[in-house]
Design a protein around this motif. Structure first.
Motif, PDB file in Angstrom:
ATOM      1  N   ASP A 187      65.286  22.513 -18.189  1.00  0.00           N
ATOM      2  CA  ASP A 187      65.320  23.581 -19.190  1.00  0.00           C
ATOM      3  C   ASP A 187      65.646  24.939 -18.592  1.00  0.00           C
ATOM      4  N   SER A 217      69.472  16.271 -14.108  1.00  0.00           N
ATOM      5  CA  SER A 217      68.349  15.717 -13.378  1.00  0.00           C
ATOM      6  C   SER A 217      68.175  16.564 -12.124  1.00  0.00           C
ATOM      7  N   LYS A 245      65.754  13.192 -18.025  1.00  0.00           N
ATOM      8  CA  LYS A 245      65.655  14.439 -18.773  1.00  0.00           C
ATOM      9  C   LYS A 245      66.384  15.561 -18.042  1.00  0.00           C
TER      10      LYS A 245
END
Length: 101
Positions: free
Chosen positions: A55, A95, A52
């Motif tokens: 953010d 990452s 992922k």
């Protein structure tokens, strides 16, 4: 073995850095954040494409391609991975630890 370099593909890239990462039985190698990188890989089940992105990072749209490669073994299965990012900021945001070396 993880590598990174500038270019659109690994074959065309100018190599910049290579590190080793061993996650079994414990995290080790030349990767600067081996413990965190192994934890992220375990959480993704060893699937590098499932990592992922962060953010909290904003990157420019400057196109300066950076390619990463991974060659090795994860739980007895051969791993070969290559991915090109638009620039090093995008790579680092992908990452928090695995590709940050």
């Amino acid at each position: 073995m993880l590598t990174t370099g500038h270019g659109e593909t690994a074959a065309a890239a100018t190599p910049e850095r290579a590190v080793t990462l061993n996650c079994a039985p414990t995290a080790s190698g030349t990767h600067p954040a081996a413990i965190d990188a192994c934890a992220e890989l375990r959480a993704a089940g060893g699937d590098l494409s499932a990592l992922k992105g962060r953010d909290d990072v904003r990157c420019t749209k400057l196109y300066d391609p950076v390619v990463v490669t991974v060659q090795g073994v994860w739980q007895g299965k051969r791993v070969a991975y290559e991915r090109t990012f638009g620039n090093s900021c995008v790579r680092d945001a992908m990452s928090s630890s695995v590709f940050a070396f």
